[in-house]
Write a protein that holds these residues in place. Structure first.
Motif, short mmCIF file in Angstrom:
data_model
loop_
_atom_site.label_atom_id
_atom_site.label_comp_id
_atom_site.label_asym_id
_atom_site.label_seq_id
_atom_site.Cartn_x
_atom_site.Cartn_y
_atom_site.Cartn_z
N VAL A 113 0.04 -7.36 -0.91
CA VAL A 113 -0.76 -7.04 -1.38
C VAL A 113 -1.86 -6.37 0.28
O VAL A 113 -1.86 -7.77 0.46
CB VAL A 113 -1.61 -7.57 -2.39
N ALA A 156 0.73 -2.73 -3.18
CA ALA A 156 -0.73 -2.47 -2.92
C ALA A 156 -1.67 -2.67 -2.74
O ALA A 156 -1.37 -3.16 -1.81
CB ALA A 156 -0.70 -3.89 -4.55
N GLU A 207 -4.62 -2.57 -7.88
CA GLU A 207 -3.19 -2.32 -7.71
C GLU A 207 -2.33 -3.64 -8.38
O GLU A 207 -1.16 -3.64 -8.99
CB GLU A 207 -2.65 -0.74 -6.94
N ALA A 208 -2.70 -4.47 -7.46
CA ALA A 208 -1.98 -5.67 -7.33
C ALA A 208 -1.40 -6.12 -9.02
O ALA A 208 -0.47 -6.96 -9.15
CB ALA A 208 -2.81 -6.27 -6.31
N MET A 253 1.06 -3.89 -10.78
CA MET A 253 2.31 -4.73 -9.83
C MET A 253 2.97 -5.98 -10.86
O MET A 253 4.17 -6.23 -10.92
CB MET A 253 1.99 -3.73 -8.52
#
Length: 230
Positions: free
Chosen positions: A11, A37, A42-43, A46
């Motif tokens: 990340v 990410a 996004e992290a 994911m």
């Protein structure tokens, strides 16, 4: 014993840095990169879809701070460890990371040697947890030691003192082209020979100096030290 691969999520919103981390993970036979990410949002997506066992987590992200992810139920549920990599040098962030069980905390600019040692220890840490189903005090202690390895000794930098180091480094910075022998450094700095040698080797290990062998008269070649070309 068959060793499984460890899935890692990066990340980090700085593209070049993320790529460097990815490269380091790619070089390790036991680690597998599952995604990069570049934001908290996004992290989180994911984390859910990739179920990584390890996250290399940056703190300053475009949509918030990475540290908030550390105490997020998602990470806790995912049974995922965190290596925090950040320019945040404030104690609040650091102690929050420790309280929430970050495996490691690495300050930017990142020392690659330091990060690869951390990844290596995480692999050992994960393996030992798989091997031991029940713990005794000794095994708990060794897990905690893997998590909190004392770097100063590991880097052979035991007893390296900032001012002395600066004194030695200044010599080479002022005269970047010149090769110095141990004796020359001794006479320029007034340090003892043993101390000088220790600091010079420390500088070599840190990638600040390079050693050149000088084959002079009969007898041993002399180790000469020079500033690594910038």
């Amino acid at each position: 014993m068959h060793h499984e691969l460890i899935d890692v999520l990066i990340v980090e919103d700085e593209h070049t840095l993320a790529q460097l981390h990815a490269e380091l993970i790619g070089k390790h036979p036991r680690l597998r990169l599952v995604g990069i990410a570049s934001s908290l949002a996004e992290a989180k997506v994911m984390l859910d879809s990739m179920q990584p066992q390890l996250v290399l987590l940056d703190n300053y992200l475009p949509d918030g701070k990475g540290i908030t992810l550390i105490s997020d139920t998602q990470i806790i549920r995912a049974n995922c460890s965190v290596i925090f990599i950040t320019a945040a040098s404030d104690m609040d962030t650091c102690s929050q990371a420790i309280r929430n069980g970050a495996f490691d905390y690495i300050l930017k600019p990142v020392s690659w040697k330091r990060l690869s040692q951390s990844l290596e220890r995480f692999v050992q840490f994960a393996d030992q947890q798989r091997v031991w189903k029940i713990v005794d005090q000794q095994s708990v202690d060794s897990l905690y030691q893997l998590q909190a390895k004392n770097y100063r000794q590991e880097n052979g930098s035991k007893g390296i003192e900032e001012n002395t180091l600066a004194l030695v480094q200044k010599l080479f910075t002022d005269d970047a082209e010149r090769c110095f022998s141990v004796d020359e450094v001794v006479s320029e700095t007034g340090l003892s020979k043993t101390t000088t040698r220790r600091y010079l080797e420390h500088c070599v290990e840190a990638g600040f100096l390079v050693v050149e062998m000088l084959y002079g008269k009969i007898g041993h070649p002399r180790r000469m030290y020079r500033r690594v070309a910038a």
